[in-house]
Design an enzyme around this catalytic site. Structure first.
Site, PDB file in Angstrom:
ATOM      1  N   ILE A   7       0.871  -1.190   0.000  1.00 37.10           N
ATOM      2  CA  ILE A   7       0.000   0.000   0.000  1.00 37.10           C
ATOM      3  C   ILE A   7       0.894   1.222   0.000  1.00 37.10           C
ATOM      4  O   ILE A   7       1.835   1.284   0.786  1.00 37.10           O
ATOM      5  CB  ILE A   7      -0.843   0.057   1.307  1.00 37.10           C
ATOM      6  CG1 ILE A   7      -1.837  -1.098   1.383  1.00 37.10           C
ATOM      7  CG2 ILE A   7      -1.580   1.387   1.449  1.00 37.10           C
ATOM      8  CD1 ILE A   7      -2.911  -1.017   0.332  1.00 37.10           C
ATOM      9  N   HIS A   8       0.648   2.170  -0.876  1.00 35.53           N
ATOM     10  CA  HIS A   8       1.425   3.404  -0.769  1.00 35.53           C
ATOM     11  C   HIS A   8       0.684   4.645  -1.258  1.00 35.53           C
ATOM     12  O   HIS A   8       1.152   5.756  -1.086  1.00 35.53           O
ATOM     13  CB  HIS A   8       2.742   3.283  -1.536  1.00 35.53           C
ATOM     14  CG  HIS A   8       2.569   3.373  -3.011  1.00 35.53           C
ATOM     15  ND1 HIS A   8       2.241   2.296  -3.774  1.00 35.53           N
ATOM     16  CD2 HIS A   8       2.636   4.426  -3.857  1.00 35.53           C
ATOM     17  CE1 HIS A   8       2.120   2.678  -5.030  1.00 35.53           C
ATOM     18  NE2 HIS A   8       2.348   3.962  -5.114  1.00 35.53           N
ATOM     19  N   ARG A   9      -0.474   4.464  -1.888  1.00 35.60           N
ATOM     20  CA  ARG A   9      -1.138   5.635  -2.476  1.00 35.60           C
ATOM     21  C   ARG A   9      -1.678   6.575  -1.411  1.00 35.60           C
ATOM     22  O   ARG A   9      -2.248   6.121  -0.412  1.00 35.60           O
ATOM     23  CB  ARG A   9      -2.304   5.196  -3.342  1.00 35.60           C
ATOM     24  CG  ARG A   9      -1.830   4.431  -4.519  1.00 35.60           C
ATOM     25  CD  ARG A   9      -2.603   4.751  -5.760  1.00 35.60           C
ATOM     26  NE  ARG A   9      -1.984   3.989  -6.810  1.00 35.60           N
ATOM     27  CZ  ARG A   9      -1.282   4.509  -7.800  1.00 35.60           C
ATOM     28  NH1 ARG A   9      -1.166   5.814  -7.910  1.00 35.60           N
ATOM     29  NH2 ARG A   9      -0.723   3.742  -8.699  1.00 35.60           N
TER      30      ARG A   9
END
Ligand code: UD1
Length: 359
Positions: free
Chosen positions: A206-208
């Site tokens: 996850i990085h957004r």
């Protein structure tokens, strides 16, 4: 370039340029790589140049982190200086990061032609920084290299028809090349090191901003992942620095947080996972190419082709939906080659030579 996926994408084009030059035809092509410094940690940047064995950036701006405005502004200034110093026929930009926009804008303002690799992708939501970056970049580009026919259709809807070519996806070029030369022992070693069994774990990333910057969404995602682990599928989670910064406590039970991984190790985990769970665009495609089911933790995707045979599903962040999608039966539908044949970079170089070869 400046962000992790761009280091990967650009290797395909650098290699295709080298191959073109080895042919010894009259129009030799010189490439100068510029690293904005958007990503600067070794594990987010240098490791990719080492592992993928490509030439290193000749220019490093060392921009670093910051708010969108200040980060993009510093890049814009730095890139403009470079473009004023030396004459380039074309500026090639990749994807949809702040580095992409800065490169495109600096060049367009100086009337240096811009070529956009991964043109035409749309999520149709303007609250995503990536959507702003890609729309603006497409609209100042004179060559638009699309990974799929659908991407070209998206451009046509916005009135962009000149300079558009469907070439396929350069990430597929890189993946096919690495698979052909994969070191199976190294692949085995990463599974061993992490204590994972083939086909019996979930790989999550996850990085957004749309997920990391909302505590409730991030909590719901971790709850879903924890449920997956509780259902018997251990979750391994290479942690992007943005996500690390947003986590205020340890991850819930069963979710094994690890540092970001180099390309080959990531590939090995994707190939051997039961399911990939992600908000990354790159991982959705890579899972599709490798035949690993994917769960996308977003409400929409730019890579809509991956949804069609059920290999990828959109669940957003509701915990039960996340767990249900991770445990769904493996699809048995075909995976048509909607993102090209692994020769996208070669096509890009051919098109660039056709356009600029005789100047
Ligand atoms: C960027 C891109 C995104 C892409 C992603 C790939 C934009 C707007 N977004 O998001 O499209 O999918 O890269 O990873 O350009 N940080 C470090 N070390 C690093 C890099 C970043 O600690 O090497 C931290 C910084 O605190 C920074 C945060 O991570 O504030 C986010 O980095 P940033 O480059 O702003 O955006 P990404 O989330 O990585």
């Amino acid at each position: 370039m400046g962000a992790r996926p761009q280091f990967i994408k650009s290797t395909a084009v650098s290699q295709a340029i080298d191959a073109h030059n080895e042919h010894g035809d009259a129009s030799e092509m010189a490439e100068t790589l510029l690293h904005t410094g958007q990503h600067y940690d070794d594990e987010m940047s240098d490791v990719f140049f080492r592992q993928l064995q490509v030439r290193r950036p000749a220019i490093h701006l060392g921009t670093g982190s910051g708010s969108h405005g200040s980060q993009t502004a510093r890049m814009l200034q730095g890139i403009e200086r470079v473009l004023l110093d030396e004459r380039f026929d074309v500026v090639l930009v990749y994807g949809d990061t702040n580095s992409t926009l800065a490169g495109a804008l600096a060049a367009a303002k100086l009337r240096v032609p811009v070529a956009h690799v991964e043109a035409g992708l749309r999520a149709y939501r303007k609250d995503m920084p990536e959507e702003i970056n890609r729309v603006l970049t497409d609209h100042v580009s004179s060559q638009l290299f699309c990974p799929s026919r659908r991407a070209a259709t998206n451009l046509r809807r916005e009135g962009i028809t000149a300079g558009v070519s469907v070439v396929g996806d350069v990430m597929y070029d890189v993946l096919s090349g690495r698979l052909a030369t994969a070191d199976e022992d190294a692949q085995e070693r990463i599974l061993e090191r992490l204590g994972l069994k083939r086909g019996a774990f979930a790989l999550a990333t996850i990085h957004r901003a749309e997920n990391t910057d909302h505590a409730s969404r991030l909590a719901a995602i971790f709850k879903g992942l924890s449920q997956v682990a509780g259902d018997g599928l251990p979750v391994v989670f290479p942690l992007h620095p943005r996500t690390r910064a947003m986590l205020d406590s340890e991850a819930p039970g069963g979710v094994h947080l690890i540092s970001p991984l180099p390309y080959d190790e990531m590939l090995s985990l994707m190939m051997n996972a039961h399911v990939v769970m992600t908000d990354s665009g790159g991982l959705q495609k890579e899972a599709y190419w490798l035949g690993t089911p994917c769960v996308t933790l977003r409400a929409e995707t730019e890579w809509t082709e991956t949804l069609e045979g059920g290999w990828n599903v959109l669940v957003d962040v509701e915990p039960d939906a996340i767990a249900g999608a991770a445990m769904r039966p493996r699809p048995d539908s075909a995976r048509p080659p909607v993102y090209g044949a692994g020769d996208a970079a070669e096509k890009i170089v051919r098109l660039l030579v056709a356009e600029f070869g005789n100047v």
